[in-house]
Design a protein around this motif. Structure first.
Motif, PDB file in Angstrom:
ATOM      1  N   ASP A 286      -0.198   4.042  -0.712  1.00 25.97           N
ATOM      2  CA  ASP A 286       0.940   3.986   0.215  1.00 25.97           C
ATOM      3  C   ASP A 286       0.705   2.914   1.271  1.00 25.97           C
ATOM      4  OD1 ASP A 286       2.116   5.942  -1.199  1.00 25.97           O
ATOM      5  OD2 ASP A 286       1.669   7.577   0.201  1.00 25.97           O
ATOM      6  N   GLU A 287      -0.548   2.850   1.748  1.00 22.13           N
ATOM      7  CA  GLU A 287      -0.909   1.895   2.795  1.00 22.13           C
ATOM      8  C   GLU A 287      -0.736   0.459   2.287  1.00 22.13           C
ATOM      9  OE1 GLU A 287      -4.823   1.057   5.585  1.00 22.13           O
ATOM     10  OE2 GLU A 287      -4.835   2.753   4.183  1.00 22.13           O
ATOM     11  N   GLN A 288      -1.229   0.216   1.039  1.00 21.01           N
ATOM     12  CA  GLN A 288      -1.112  -1.121   0.458  1.00 21.01           C
ATOM     13  C   GLN A 288       0.349  -1.477   0.225  1.00 21.01           C
ATOM     14  OE1 GLN A 288      -3.642  -0.306  -2.896  1.00 21.01           O
ATOM     15  NE2 GLN A 288      -5.313  -1.578  -2.095  1.00 21.01           N
ATOM     16  N   ARG A 289       1.138  -0.457  -0.208  1.00 19.64           N
ATOM     17  CA  ARG A 289       2.547  -0.727  -0.472  1.00 19.64           C
ATOM     18  C   ARG A 289       3.272  -1.127   0.815  1.00 19.64           C
ATOM     19  NH1 ARG A 289       5.581  -0.014  -4.532  1.00 19.64           N
ATOM     20  NH2 ARG A 289       4.141   1.345  -5.641  1.00 19.64           N
ATOM     21  N   SER A 290       3.033  -0.419   1.892  1.00 23.69           N
ATOM     22  CA  SER A 290       3.729  -0.772   3.131  1.00 23.69           C
ATOM     23  C   SER A 290       3.242  -2.118   3.662  1.00 23.69           C
ATOM     24  CB  SER A 290       3.594   0.337   4.192  1.00 23.69           C
ATOM     25  OG  SER A 290       2.224   0.655   4.357  1.00 23.69           O
ATOM     26  N   ALA A 291       1.945  -2.439   3.425  1.00 23.32           N
ATOM     27  CA  ALA A 291       1.444  -3.749   3.829  1.00 23.32           C
ATOM     28  C   ALA A 291       2.129  -4.847   3.022  1.00 23.32           C
ATOM     29  CB  ALA A 291      -0.078  -3.816   3.640  1.00 23.32           C
TER      30      ALA A 291
ATOM     31  N   GLU B 265       5.066  -4.651   1.627  1.00 22.53           N
ATOM     32  CA  GLU B 265       6.479  -4.733   2.064  1.00 22.53           C
ATOM     33  C   GLU B 265       6.572  -5.507   3.381  1.00 22.53           C
ATOM     34  OE1 GLU B 265       7.665  -0.644   1.981  1.00 22.53           O
ATOM     35  OE2 GLU B 265       8.109  -0.716  -0.175  1.00 22.53           O
ATOM     36  N   ALA B 266       5.598  -5.283   4.263  1.00 22.52           N
ATOM     37  CA  ALA B 266       5.581  -6.029   5.535  1.00 22.52           C
ATOM     38  C   ALA B 266       5.438  -7.523   5.270  1.00 22.52           C
ATOM     39  CB  ALA B 266       4.432  -5.519   6.400  1.00 22.52           C
TER      40      ALA B 266
ATOM     41  N   ARG C 265       6.397  -9.054   2.553  1.00 23.19           N
ATOM     42  CA  ARG C 265       7.652  -9.540   1.978  1.00 23.19           C
ATOM     43  C   ARG C 265       8.690  -9.730   3.085  1.00 23.19           C
ATOM     44  NH1 ARG C 265      10.021  -5.548  -2.211  1.00 23.19           N
ATOM     45  NH2 ARG C 265      10.676  -4.503  -0.302  1.00 23.19           N
ATOM     46  N   ASN C 266       8.727  -8.783   4.001  1.00 20.75           N
ATOM     47  CA  ASN C 266       9.705  -8.875   5.100  1.00 20.75           C
ATOM     48  C   ASN C 266       9.395 -10.062   6.003  1.00 20.75           C
ATOM     49  OD1 ASN C 266      10.770  -6.591   3.992  1.00 20.75           O
ATOM     50  ND2 ASN C 266       9.841  -5.183   5.475  1.00 20.75           N
TER      51      ASN C 266
END
Length: 184
Positions: free
Chosen positions: A170-175, A177-178, A180-181
């Motif tokens: 989850d941590e890697q995924r949100s990183a 996504e950040a 990408r954003n």
């Protein structure tokens, strides 16, 4: 000598040269080795040791004097036609070696180092920040030995490929996504 430089015609009574194919391992070709051979030449069993020089390549011939077919006045020579087995770690191109290593996306972006397999063992390779994936990095003098030139080596080319991890925490995924954003 007669100084003309012309080759003397071979006496027909001497035995013919023999040719035998041999296969050597990648490591034997890289580091050289002594290889005991048991061959049957013209119905005659032979045993001898051949020196495999570092840097030998597929298609090259090793000449062993006096181990060919027997003739009236002596034996011809033996030509060993070499095939070098491939290696899972390196692809050889002449005197250069090519390998690839998986690098984390963060190492490519931020810089760092990565372990690379070389003939001399594992080495740490610096990765500059902002390195693009599929980049070839050259490590000088870490390639294959140059045949007949002791101490000389080609280069090692390392292709940096992204270590693709499909299962992200989850941590890697949100990183990610950040990133990408942020437009990375």
């Amino acid at each position: 000598g007669n100084g003309a430089g012309g080759r003397k015609p071979q006496a027909p009574a001497k035995g013919a040269d023999a040719e035998v194919a041999i296969t050597v391992s990648f490591d034997e070709a890289m580091f050289g080795s002594e290889r005991p051979l048991q061959l049957n030449i013209g119905g005659e069993p032979r045993q001898f040791t051949v020196r495999i020089p570092p840097g030998i390549a597929t298609g090259k011939r090793l000449r062993v004097k006096g181990e060919g077919h027997r003739g009236a006045t002596g034996k011809g020579d033996l030509n060993l036609l070499v095939t070098v087995l491939p290696d899972s770690r390196f692809e050889r191109q002449a005197d250069d070696l090519h390998t690839q290593v998986a690098v984390k996306p963060s190492t490519l972006m931020l810089g760092g180092s990565v372990e690379v397999e070389t003939l001399q063992g594992r080495k740490s390779l610096k990765v500059a920040a902002g390195t693009s994936t599929d980049k070839l990095v050259r490590i000088r003098h870490q390639g294959a030995p140059v045949l007949g030139k002791p101490g000389q080596h080609g280069d090692l080319y390392v292709r940096l490929v992204v270590a693709g991890s499909t299962s992200l925490s989850d941590e890697q995924r949100s990183a990610a996504e950040a990133l990408r954003n942020a437009g990375l």
